[in-house]
Each structure stands twice: as C-alpha cells, then as structure tokens.
Write a protein that holds these residues in place. Structure first.
Motif, PDB file in Angstrom:
ATOM      1  N   ALA A 170       0.816  -1.220   0.000  1.00 19.98           N
ATOM      2  CA  ALA A 170       0.000   0.000   0.000  1.00 19.98           C
ATOM      3  C   ALA A 170       0.849   1.269   0.000  1.00 19.98           C
ATOM      4  O   ALA A 170       0.321   2.376   0.113  1.00 19.98           O
ATOM      5  N   TYR A 171       2.142   1.132  -0.180  1.00 20.05           N
ATOM      6  CA  TYR A 171       3.039   2.288  -0.085  1.00 20.05           C
ATOM      7  C   TYR A 171       2.875   3.239  -1.265  1.00 20.05           C
ATOM      8  O   TYR A 171       2.712   2.831  -2.403  1.00 20.05           O
ATOM      9  N   SER A 172       2.925   4.520  -0.957  1.00 21.73           N
ATOM     10  CA  SER A 172       3.078   5.558  -1.979  1.00 21.73           C
ATOM     11  C   SER A 172       4.052   6.584  -1.423  1.00 21.73           C
ATOM     12  O   SER A 172       4.260   6.665  -0.207  1.00 21.73           O
ATOM     13  N   ASP A 173       4.634   7.380  -2.298  1.00 20.41           N
ATOM     14  CA  ASP A 173       5.628   8.354  -1.839  1.00 20.41           C
ATOM     15  C   ASP A 173       5.001   9.532  -1.105  1.00 20.41           C
ATOM     16  O   ASP A 173       5.691  10.439  -0.664  1.00 20.41           O
ATOM     17  N   ARG A 174       3.691   9.511  -0.930  1.00 25.80           N
ATOM     18  CA  ARG A 174       2.997  10.574  -0.199  1.00 25.80           C
ATOM     19  C   ARG A 174       2.690  10.187   1.250  1.00 25.80           C
ATOM     20  O   ARG A 174       2.155  10.992   1.993  1.00 25.80           O
ATOM     21  N   ILE A 175       3.000   8.968   1.646  1.00 27.15           N
ATOM     22  CA  ILE A 175       2.714   8.535   3.018  1.00 27.15           C
ATOM     23  C   ILE A 175       3.598   9.309   3.979  1.00 27.15           C
ATOM     24  O   ILE A 175       4.827   9.360   3.823  1.00 27.15           O
ATOM     25  N   GLN A 176       2.949   9.928   4.955  1.00 24.36           N
ATOM     26  CA  GLN A 176       3.650  10.712   5.962  1.00 24.36           C
ATOM     27  C   GLN A 176       3.790   9.898   7.240  1.00 24.36           C
ATOM     28  O   GLN A 176       3.077   8.918   7.457  1.00 24.36           O
TER      29      GLN A 176
END
Length: 134
Positions: free
Chosen positions: A78-84
């Motif tokens: 579920a990773y995206s480069d927008r995960i904070q």
C-alpha cells in the motif's frame, strides 16, 4: 517500645531506584509528523541513528520510529511516496516519564514489544529516549 526490623541494603540498591532520567539518551533527531517516509529514511541514514522522535505541529511527541519500521512501510503493497509519518502511527505511544524507574520502563518495553521509549515531560515534549542496553 516498638521494634524495627532492619534488613541490609542490597549492593545494587541504586539500580533499583534509578530513574529513566538517569539512563536516557539525549533526544536526538526530532522530525515533524508531516515528513514522508522516504525523507525520514534519508534523515535516519544521514544522522546515523537508529530512530527518530516524531513530533506534531505543536511540538508534542507522537512517537518513535526506526529504520526497520520505515522500511517495512516502504516495502508494503500500500506504499506511496505521499505517506507521511503521521499515517503510520496508530495510537500515540508508548511513552515514559523521566521519573519512572528503569525497572518499570524495562517492563513496559517488554510488554509493548519495543526496543526504545520516548521520554516526555508533562506537556508531551520529548526529553530523550530510553533504550535497554544490548
């Protein structure tokens, strides 16, 4: 007259009453919870540390994150480069107080299955990190 039964003090009595404040490391790198996982991994690598203290916009500590936890998030499906960082924390904590005994903190760490605890003051500000010696 009242008799008082005295017992000899154990040699390691100071270890029993030692507090987290006596044994904690300085706070180290603190980052805001709006930082992305990728940037946090870069900060960890450049700081050459095992963990980052994560704080919210008001400066309250929201948790402690390590390289393995960040790598697991990055490698997840579920990773995206927008995960904070705020997205990967469930509940706040666990935390400990500087006046907690080291024995109590160690027990909490074993129960919570964590390697280190953020040490926070009464306002939630990070003072340092308590970790068990390996």
């Amino acid at each position: 007259m009242t008799l008082v039964h005295m017992q000899p003090c154990p040699a390691d009595a100071t270890a029993v009453s030692r507090t987290v404040a006596d044994a904690m490391d300085t706070a180290g790198p603190q980052v805001c919870d709006d930082m992305t996982v990728e940037v946090a991994l870069s900060v960890l690598a450049s700081a050459r540390t095992g963990h980052l203290l994560v704080c919210d916009d008001s400066g309250r500590c929201t948790g402690l994150v390590g390289q393995s936890q960040l790598a697991a998030v990055r490698d997840g499906s579920a990773y995206s480069d927008r995960i904070q960082l705020r997205d990967i924390f469930g509940d706040r904590g666990p935390f400990t107080s500087p006046v907690t005994t080291t024995a109590e903190a160690a027990h909490m760490m074993r129960y919570s299955n964590v390697d280190a605890l953020p040490v926070v003051d009464e306002h939630g500000s990070a003072l340092g990190v308590f970790a068990l010696a390996r």
